[in-house]
Enzyme design. Structure first.
Site, mmCIF file in Angstrom:
data_model
loop_
_atom_site.group_PDB
_atom_site.id
_atom_site.type_symbol
_atom_site.label_atom_id
_atom_site.label_comp_id
_atom_site.label_asym_id
_atom_site.label_seq_id
_atom_site.Cartn_x
_atom_site.Cartn_y
_atom_site.Cartn_z
ATOM 1 N N HIS A 184 9.702 5.249 5.770
ATOM 2 C CA HIS A 184 10.855 4.614 5.131
ATOM 3 C C HIS A 184 10.920 3.126 5.445
ATOM 4 O O HIS A 184 11.392 2.335 4.632
ATOM 5 C CB HIS A 184 12.140 5.317 5.555
ATOM 6 N N GLU A 411 -8.110 9.425 -10.748
ATOM 7 C CA GLU A 411 -7.748 9.437 -9.327
ATOM 8 C C GLU A 411 -8.738 10.240 -8.506
ATOM 9 O O GLU A 411 -8.643 10.282 -7.280
ATOM 10 C CB GLU A 411 -6.349 10.042 -9.155
ATOM 11 N N ASP A 435 -4.782 7.377 -4.776
ATOM 12 C CA ASP A 435 -5.439 8.683 -4.679
ATOM 13 C C ASP A 435 -6.956 8.561 -4.773
ATOM 14 O O ASP A 435 -7.681 9.312 -4.114
ATOM 15 C CB ASP A 435 -4.917 9.617 -5.775
ATOM 16 N N CYS A 482 -3.107 1.098 -11.771
ATOM 17 C CA CYS A 482 -1.690 1.263 -11.456
ATOM 18 C C CYS A 482 -1.449 1.643 -10.008
ATOM 19 O O CYS A 482 -0.341 1.999 -9.637
ATOM 20 C CB CYS A 482 -1.035 2.286 -12.385
#
Length: 557
Positions: A184, A411, A435, A482
């Site tokens: 986080h 990916e 990935d 992306c």
């Protein structure tokens, strides 16, 4: 001068004196309570309620992703299972402080053992426990120091409640000794554009007051910097600030070659800000937000409403929507809740959608309806495509539902190696470098312990990207990027040199990448990319590209 290495979050650089986070509260004693169990229980319930409301209030004040994180922490504090565990310890005559400490520690250990996304939530649980214990003791919870001047904050890890409300006029940068790229701390640092390096284990040796340079782009903290290094870092920071305030122009190379710069978005609400920051469209819209908090799949009407809200923000512009990508760290009870020993290699992405095809069909229906109601240029792609047959399946199904432009995510190494066949069928490919790096280097991208392997600069990853770029050129099909690699200004140049025709990233990275592309021609980009491919490892590729970029600039001048 010496260097402390970690995982950089963001692209900035900052310098200043260190201020260390205060140490956690000492563990409570296991001595018996002097109060009756019902009184201890009442104390704990009151403390938990106060902490939960405080977390919610901080979330409401912070907004954005911070609000989601802090509301999740508040729910964690009041989890019924945890409450029962605490009260069972109180019933045995323990103090509320020890009961909270021991029960929360037990849950934390369970999360840590799970690893991945859940493992990185263990730090959040620790923070809740510390806040409850502090309230029970009547002392302030450990928090961000205030030395009275701007500083570089160094901590073991930073609790979401502290990160959400950091005074950015005081905190120049963050350095944590633990945590990974999906902690986080990292998530909120990205959202707030805070210069940060996480998982820098050696940073525990940094002392209050010493001056350091925090270089997020390189993932390095420089200690005992020279005056020349400090000046260079200051100049970089100034150049970055100037680039961020420069007039918005379409993404392009120095020779005018267009390279559309698009935004990665997770909710329609982020679209307006992306446009303000210069996004020319959307290169990745993650649809998971509609599904992850639900006990059943959202209806076609609910999906259509969300997709329409997004598309209306980008009239006439490209918007690439990814079909539901569930599995691995994003399990869904109504889609793929079966236990898997290695879910990253299991029923995820398109595989999961094919196993529950009605969900995919409903999503395509909603997307087609939203497309018909708006003027955006909708592209839809399937996640985790690994075979030519999967490409045929998805593109045929999408076209049956009226989707005009259907593509695939690359990916998995197999789809990169078969890109010539894949792009003979699909309308476009979008490379998810996060990935692709994970599967190429066999390193779970959610684990901080193997974060050093999660580097898209590795020549093995770059070679696979080149395969896709070459296939796109041969087939006359666009190839986008992306993953987070697109947000690295120099790597963005390399990716274009390898054949990428568009780049999509977090909106806060657009200005840096736009400025970087304008420094090189397409020929330069190809030379720099070839230099990176000659290296043996990620560090060597980065260094080779940097050296080649410098040579190209000198030649041009």
């Amino acid at each position: 001068m010496s260097e402390v290495r970690g995982v950089g979050i963001g692209l900035g650089v900052a310098q200043g004196p260190v201020a260390r986070m205060s140490e956690p509260l000492p563990a409570p004693s296991d001595a018996p309570s002097s109060l009756a169990p019902e009184d201890e229980t009442a104390r704990v319930r009151e403390a938990v309620g106060v902490v939960a409301r405080e977390l919610e209030a901080r979330g409401a004040q912070a907004g954005g992703a911070a609000r989601d994180v802090l509301e999740a922490q508040a729910m964690m504090a009041e989890d019924p299972t945890l409450e029962a565990e605490v009260e069972s310890r109180v019933a045995q005559g323990r103090t509320g402080e020890w009961a909270v400490f021991d029960a929360f520690a037990s849950f934390r250990d369970q999360l840590t053992a799970m690893g991945g996304y859940l493992g990185e939530r263990a730090a959040d649980l620790d923070d809740v426990a510390q806040r409850v214990i502090a309230h029970l003791r009547g002392v302030p919870a450990p928090g961000v120091p205030d030395p009275g001047h701007p500083f570089v904050l160094v901590a073991k890890d930073l609790a979401p409640a502290d990160t959400a409300l950091l005074d950015l006029d005081k905190v120049l940068a963050l350095v944590t000794t633990e945590g990974g790229p999906t902690s986080h701390t990292a998530i909120l640092a990205r959202e707030k554009s805070i210069v940060a390096v996480v998982g820098a284990a050696a940073a525990k040796e940094l002392v209050d007051g010493e001056t350091v340079i925090v270089d997020a782009a390189a993932g390095v903290v420089t200690t005992r910097p020279t005056a020349e290094e400090l000046d260079r870092a200051s100049n970089r920071a100034a150049a970055r600030a100037a680039a961020a305030s420069a007039p918005l122009t379409p993404g392009a190379l120095a020779d005018g070659t267009p390279v559309p710069l698009l935004a990665n978005l997770g909710k329609p609400g982020g679209a307006a800000e992306a446009v303000e920051l210069g996004a020319e469209g959307v290169g990745l819209f993650r649809t998971e937000f509609l599904f992850l908090s639900a006990h059943q799949a959202p209806t076609v009407e609910q999906q259509r409403e969300a997709y329409t809200e997004l598309l209306q923000t980008f009239p006439g512009k490209k918007v690439v929507v990814r079909a539901l990508d569930a599995g691995a760290d994003k399990p869904l009870a109504f889609l793929n809740d079966a236990h898997e020993e290695n879910p990253a290699l299991g029923l995820r992405g398109l595989r999961a959608l094919r196993a529950s095809e009605d969900i995919l069909r409903e999503q395509l229906t909603a997307l087609a309806q939203a497309d018909a109601a708006t003027d955006a240029d909708l592209w839809v792609m399937a996640p985790m495509v690994s075979t030519v047959e999967e490409t045929e399946y998805f593109t045929a199904l999408a076209r049956d539902y009226g989707i005009k432009t259907a593509g695939v995510m690359v990916e998995v190494p197999s789809s990169a190696l078969m890109a010539d066949r894949v792009l003979a069928i699909a309308d476009f490919a979008s490379i998810g470098t996060n990935d692709l790096t994970q599967y190429t280097l066999a390193a779970d991208r959610l684990l901080g312990s193997v974060a050093s392997f999660q580097d898209p600069w590795h020549p093995a990853v770059l070679r696979l990207i080149r395969e896709v770029g070459d296939a796109g050129r041969v087939n006359g099909k666009p190839v986008g990027i992306c993953g987070e690699a697109a947000a690295d200004p120099l790597l963005a140049v390399v990716l274009v040199g390898l054949g990428a025709t568009s780049l999509s990233m977090a909106p806060t990275a657009l200005a840096d990448v736009r400025a970087s592309l304008l420094e090189y021609t397409l020929d330069d980009a190809r030379v720099i990319a070839e230099a990176a491919l000659t290296a043996d490892d990620a560090a060597g590729a980065r260094a080779a590209a940097r050296a080649a970029a410098t040579r190209e600039k000198e030649t041009a001048s």
